[in-house]
Design a protein around this motif. Structure first.
Motif, PDB file in Angstrom:
ATOM      1  N   GLY A   1       0.769  -1.398  -0.071  1.00  0.00           N
ATOM      2  CA  GLY A   1      -0.027  -0.036   0.033  1.00  0.00           C
ATOM      3  C   GLY A   1       0.804   1.439  -0.019  1.00  0.00           C
ATOM      4  O   GLY A   1       0.575   2.290  -0.921  1.00  0.00           O
ATOM      5  N   MET A   2       1.889   1.067   0.834  1.00  0.00           N
ATOM      6  CA  MET A   2       2.909   2.495   0.876  1.00  0.00           C
ATOM      7  C   MET A   2       3.365   2.595  -0.552  1.00  0.00           C
ATOM      8  O   MET A   2       3.723   3.492  -0.920  1.00  0.00           O
ATOM      9  CB  MET A   2       3.803   2.325   1.674  1.00  0.00           C
ATOM     10  CG  MET A   2       3.209   2.337   3.269  1.00  0.00           C
ATOM     11  SD  MET A   2       3.054   3.990   3.815  1.00  0.00           S
ATOM     12  CE  MET A   2       4.709   4.621   3.942  1.00  0.00           C
ATOM     13  N   MET A   3       4.149   1.578  -1.100  1.00  0.00           N
ATOM     14  CA  MET A   3       4.500   1.649  -2.350  1.00  0.00           C
ATOM     15  C   MET A   3       3.618   2.233  -3.411  1.00  0.00           C
ATOM     16  O   MET A   3       3.939   2.985  -4.384  1.00  0.00           O
ATOM     17  CB  MET A   3       5.193   0.132  -2.960  1.00  0.00           C
ATOM     18  CG  MET A   3       6.050  -0.209  -1.944  1.00  0.00           C
ATOM     19  SD  MET A   3       7.401   0.909  -1.281  1.00  0.00           S
ATOM     20  CE  MET A   3       8.371   1.233  -2.657  1.00  0.00           C
ATOM     21  N   ILE A   4       2.321   1.521  -3.616  1.00  0.00           N
ATOM     22  CA  ILE A   4       1.184   1.967  -4.466  1.00  0.00           C
ATOM     23  C   ILE A   4       1.058   3.455  -4.377  1.00  0.00           C
ATOM     24  O   ILE A   4       0.969   4.183  -5.540  1.00  0.00           O
ATOM     25  CB  ILE A   4       0.120   1.289  -4.241  1.00  0.00           C
ATOM     26  CG1 ILE A   4       0.264  -0.182  -4.612  1.00  0.00           C
ATOM     27  CG2 ILE A   4      -1.185   1.975  -4.909  1.00  0.00           C
ATOM     28  CD1 ILE A   4      -1.258  -1.053  -4.076  1.00  0.00           C
ATOM     29  N   ALA A   5       1.102   4.119  -3.189  1.00  0.00           N
ATOM     30  CA  ALA A   5       0.808   5.560  -3.137  1.00  0.00           C
ATOM     31  C   ALA A   5       2.039   6.241  -3.381  1.00  0.00           C
ATOM     32  O   ALA A   5       1.994   7.445  -3.930  1.00  0.00           O
ATOM     33  CB  ALA A   5       0.353   5.818  -1.723  1.00  0.00           C
ATOM     34  N   ASN A   6       3.453   5.797  -2.903  1.00  0.00           N
ATOM     35  CA  ASN A   6       4.526   6.492  -3.023  1.00  0.00           C
ATOM     36  C   ASN A   6       5.269   6.597  -4.357  1.00  0.00           C
ATOM     37  O   ASN A   6       5.984   7.456  -4.482  1.00  0.00           O
ATOM     38  CB  ASN A   6       5.532   6.363  -1.595  1.00  0.00           C
ATOM     39  CG  ASN A   6       4.844   6.937  -0.487  1.00  0.00           C
ATOM     40  OD1 ASN A   6       4.997   8.096  -0.530  1.00  0.00           O
ATOM     41  ND2 ASN A   6       4.610   6.015   0.287  1.00  0.00           N
ATOM     42  N   VAL A   7       5.359   5.393  -5.157  1.00  0.00           N
ATOM     43  CA  VAL A   7       5.921   5.081  -6.165  1.00  0.00           C
ATOM     44  C   VAL A   7       5.612   6.148  -7.194  1.00  0.00           C
ATOM     45  O   VAL A   7       6.438   7.002  -7.882  1.00  0.00           O
ATOM     46  CB  VAL A   7       6.015   3.786  -6.706  1.00  0.00           C
ATOM     47  CG1 VAL A   7       6.816   3.696  -8.277  1.00  0.00           C
ATOM     48  CG2 VAL A   7       6.928   2.687  -5.676  1.00  0.00           C
ATOM     49  N   PRO A   8       4.378   6.245  -7.472  1.00  0.00           N
ATOM     50  CA  PRO A   8       3.930   7.336  -8.431  1.00  0.00           C
ATOM     51  C   PRO A   8       4.337   8.672  -8.323  1.00  0.00           C
ATOM     52  O   PRO A   8       4.868   9.378  -8.959  1.00  0.00           O
ATOM     53  CB  PRO A   8       2.323   7.264  -8.614  1.00  0.00           C
ATOM     54  CG  PRO A   8       2.026   5.920  -8.165  1.00  0.00           C
ATOM     55  CD  PRO A   8       3.185   5.571  -6.926  1.00  0.00           C
TER      56      PRO A   8
END
Length: 190
Positions: free
Chosen positions: A145-152
């Protein structure tokens, strides 16, 4: 797929939109313009942070009586639902990315880990791990979830972040946590 993993992924991805750690990701991306070490640093910091939070939640879930756990989970999920509606700001100290001697990866790990301490998503990880008694499913889900929000945010920068309807996303996340709180209060399994 596992319920703990899916719910943890969705709840944290939504809760992270507009969160101070997402703002920190934007600051790091703008300062260093090296997305790969920043993404890897966010991943490492999140894994370390959420593993600790997941371990605490799993432990609390094992020592609390079912009645105490039900009330604690209901209160924490309802509290998270309300907390998500409060806009986040990145303090100057948290935005201090001047750790050039550590390199981009090291600077990202340290600043992101510190910013995540006591943050909404860390508290949510504790509550989700206590609720589901699934350390790996919750930590994997909250990390994704953190990566889904932060990578973009890291890759696309400001162009992407300002186009998201943050209030709507926070509203959806708040409703998710309130529903989880109500289900915990009434002893309904998810």
């Amino acid at each position: 797929m596992d319920q703990a993993f899916l719910i943890s992924t969705g709840a944290v991805a939504l809760a992270e939109i507009g969160d101070k750690t997402q703002l920190l990701s934007l600051v790091l991306a703008a300062r260093y313009r090296k997305p790969i070490p920043i993404i890897l640093g966010v991943l490492a910091a999140t894994l370390i942070n959420h593993a600790g939070a997941g371990a605490l939640g799993t432990w609390l879930g094992s020592i609390l009586t079912p009645t105490v756990m039900r009330w604690a989970l209901a209160a924490s999920f309802l509290g998270m639902g309300l907390w998500i509606l409060v806009p986040d700001k990145l303090d100057e100290g948290e935005a201090n990315t001047n750790r050039s001697h550590l390199g981009v990866f090291g600077t990202t790990v340290i600043t992101f880990f510190l910013a995540e301490m006591g943050d909404k998503t860390q508290i949510a990880t504790v509550a989700l791990a206590a609720r589901f008694h699934d350390f790996f499913g919750v930590v994997a889900g909250t990390t994704l979830g953190m990566m889904i929000a932060n990578v973009p945010a890291i890759v696309l920068g400001d162009r992407f972040a300002h186009r998201l309807p943050t209030k709507v996303v926070h509203g959806i996340a708040a409703v998710m946590f309130v529903v989880l709180g109500a289900l915990a209060l009434f002893g309904v399994g998810v």
